[in-house]
Enzyme design. Structure first.
Site, short mmCIF file in Angstrom:
data_model
loop_
_atom_site.label_atom_id
_atom_site.label_comp_id
_atom_site.label_asym_id
_atom_site.label_seq_id
_atom_site.Cartn_x
_atom_site.Cartn_y
_atom_site.Cartn_z
CE1 TYR A 78 -3.77 2.43 0.43
CE2 TYR A 78 -2.55 3.30 2.44
CZ TYR A 78 -3.60 3.42 1.42
OH TYR A 78 -4.25 4.64 1.80
CG ASP B 188 5.76 3.98 0.61
OD1 ASP B 188 6.11 4.74 1.43
OD2 ASP B 188 4.63 3.73 0.22
CE LYS C 120 1.94 4.94 8.12
NZ LYS C 120 0.45 4.72 8.52
N1 PMP Z 1 2.91 4.32 2.14
C1 PMP Z 1 2.87 3.49 3.14
C2 PMP Z 1 3.96 2.39 3.09
C3 PMP Z 1 1.94 3.69 4.04
O1 PMP Z 1 1.91 2.67 5.02
C4 PMP Z 1 1.02 4.45 4.05
C5 PMP Z 1 -0.14 4.79 5.11
N2 PMP Z 1 -0.41 3.56 6.06
C6 PMP Z 1 1.01 5.49 3.01
C7 PMP Z 1 1.87 5.21 1.99
C8 PMP Z 1 0.20 6.52 2.97
O2 PMP Z 1 0.12 7.45 3.75
P1 PMP Z 1 -0.75 8.49 4.14
O3 PMP Z 1 -2.15 7.65 4.97
O4 PMP Z 1 -0.15 9.44 5.15
O5 PMP Z 1 -1.73 9.18 2.85
#
Ligand code: PMP
Length: 424
Positions: free
Chosen positions: A143, A238, A266
């Site tokens: 994700y 990511d 995060k």
């Molecule tokens: N990339 C990863 C690896 C994530 O875990 C998340 C959110 N869980 C995101 C992108 C998206 O981040 P956001 O919820 O701040 O849009």
């Protein structure tokens, strides 16, 4: 136990889809009423009924110092008193960018945005512009936020609900997102040897967290970075979840592999809406107004969010990571003992302070394996934990997070609750 939460859920369902602002919060994967939260401090979170839990959701990762850490709260309050948002550059965001470049040396230039979704979406735009190619490659069960191009075979909430391909994403967009199974170096090499000249970027969670915690197998990350280099594509890690979580320099430092671009979120925002994308200077020099890739944000680099981020990363030193490692190992060993004692089919996977209990025999190396978990069993276990004062991520395909505010005694209490809930 959840009377007031149930009351708020009824009201919420009238005004918010399923009563929530992000799908997993609705507890559809585990059933029951999601606790509505009143407050949190340190490792504990309290709901509107006054139930007090040990928290392993940690705001889905950001709360690495525990909730409402004094220094972070003070930094936020001080910054807020100076003004909430200017839409103009500030010295603090420069310091913030410098601190991140020290930890992630490939971030020669970076941009602050407000969410992980924006970070990955923008990084892909840069990669497409740099290569003049359309195709992006991602991995099944990963994700990367909810940008259209990335909602193809996605993990986290999307996988939990069995709709990996979201409605509303056009076929034309999905067609240029190709997917491969996670952890298959040979599949990466095969794809690039046949179609490398079409690929703009490969984006990867260097430790998967959104199909539960799945570490990279030896050579997997290298196959991506080297493969991209040899065919002129852009490798993107990511690290929204793993950056500053598994080491000061994220999974990149932990596994010694450096991609062309990195996305952070995060932890680096300390609990505020703040994320980052960046990479080598020549790639990021395409971003407006230096170059032709347009990307902007009214609240980007927001001074209050930057203050929270700076105060948080200032405390992330070797001592903190070794403490998280010790607590993580203690929790893993305790859960494994309980699994054995109760003769349950389950396996624990962990990297540092990220951990998942998969209700399958394991090892879980990709989405197909994660998807074989017994989700009903997980749901029962989750309810058992909640009623015993442990607030665990309400989905089988998520990672739990330990914070520096957890103590060894907290972990022992958690292990006792895990053991009892396995017996339910
Ligand atoms: N990339 C990863 C690896 C994530 O875990 C998340 C959110 N869980 C995101 C992108 C998206 O981040 P956001 O919820 O701040 O849009």
């Amino acid at each position: 136990m959840f009377d007031r939460s149930a009351h708020w859920l009824r009201l919420a369902e009238n005004v918010l889809p399923a009563g929530v602002n992000s799908p997993v919060r609705a507890y559809r994967a585990v059933g029951g009423t999601p606790p509505f939260i009143a407050s949190a401090a340190g490792a504990r979170i309290v709901d509107v009924d006054g139930n007090d839990y040990l928290d392993y959701v940690s705001s889905w990762g950001p709360a690495i110092l525990g909730h409402a850490h004094q220094e972070v709260v003070r930094a936020v309050a001080d910054a807020a008193a100076q003004g909430l948002s200017f839409g103009a550059p500030t010295p603090q965001e420069v310091t913030f960018a410098q601190r991140l470049s020290e930890r992630f040396p490939n971030l020669e230039l970076l941009r602050c945005v407000s969410s992980g979704t924006e970070a990955t979406m923008s990084a892909l735009r840069v990669a497409r512009a740099a290569t003049n190619r359309d195709v992006i490659v991602k991995f099944e069960g990963a994700y990367h936020g909810h940008a259209d191009a990335l909602l193809v075979k996605a993990g986290s909430g999307a996988a939990t609900f069995g709709t990996p391909d979201s409605a509303g994403v056009t076929e034309a967009v999905a067609r240029t997102t190709w997917t491969l199974p996670y952890n298959r170096s040979q599949a990466v090499r095969d794809l690039l040897s046949g179609h490398g000249s079409e690929v703009a970027a490969i984006i990867v969670e260097p430790i998967a967290g959104n199909m539960g915690c799945v570490p990279p197998q030896p050579g997997f990350l290298d196959s991506i970075v080297e493969g991209c280099r040899s065919c002129g594509a852009v490798s993107i890690f990511d690290e929204v979840m793993t950056g500053c979580r598994v080491a000061a320099g994220g999974a990149s430092e932990r596994f010694g592999v450096v991609p062309d671009m990195t996305c952070l979120g995060k932890v680096v925002g300390g609990g505020m809406p703040l994320a980052v994308y960046g990479g080598r200077r020549e790639l990021m020099s395409q971003v407006a107004p230096l170059g032709r890739v347009y990307q902007a944000g009214t609240l980007s680099g927001n001074p209050v969010a930057v203050a929270a981020g700076l105060a948080t990363i200032a405390r992330l030193d070797d001592d903190l990571y070794s403490r998280l490692e010790t607590l993580g190992a203690q929790l893993q060993a305790g859960i494994e003992r309980a699994i054995k004692r109760r003769e349950v089919t389950a396996t624990v996977q962990r990297v540092g302070s990220m951990l998942t209990v998969f209700f399958t025999s394991g090892p879980v190396v990709d989405f197909a394996a994660a998807d074989r978990c017994d989700r009903d069993r997980f749901a029962r276990w989750h309810r058992g934990l909640l009623t015993r004062g442990v607030y665990w991520p309400p989905s089988q395909l998520e990672a739990a997070f330990i914070s520096a505010a957890h103590t060894s005694e907290d972990v022992e209490r958690t292990i006792a609750a895990v053991d009892a809930a396995l017996g339910d």
